[in-house]
Write a protein that holds these residues in place. Sequence first.
Motif: not given
Length: 170
Positions: A23-43
């Motif tokens: 289980d530690e081997l598999s990276p977990a998804g962050c689950g949160q969206l970041r915002e790109r500079r200038g607006g708009g979400p980044v996956g």
Amino acid sequence: MSAHQGGAVWIASLVRRWPDLVDELSPAGCGQLRERRGGGPVGGTTAPVRLYVSDAVRDITDGVVELEEAVRERLGLRPVAPAPVPVRLRRIAGLLDRIAADPLLAPHVEDETRRMAARCARALGDPEQLVRLPGRCPACDCVSLRALPERAEIRCVNPACRRVLEAEQP
């Protein structure tokens, strides 16, 4: 601790902890969206693969495969079909009575399973457990003797002494 008991302890530890390591081997998804500079979400992003966990999984997998093959060869048993690590460990555990009868194989199995269990614990971030022992250190006469089971070592934890004691031979 006899080789049969020691091998069984380390095999049980590996069987129990193996799913946690995978289980530690598999990276977990962050689950949160970041915002790109200038607006708009980044996956969402994922955590980077931890190479020390990947190395531990590979090392333990290779070690278990090689140990099972060596045990079966030494005991004169035919090879068996490939299987996941926990299945192979259970097959080795099923042979512990026969392994204990071989004076060269028994300590090898115990040492290898101890090494792999310690590697798994380190990759999961577990510190090595210290076990307090009764009695006094023969060098400094303090009640500071501790066993480090993963290293098969007994030492004095008195900072002024730090003596490593010789293991008693059965």
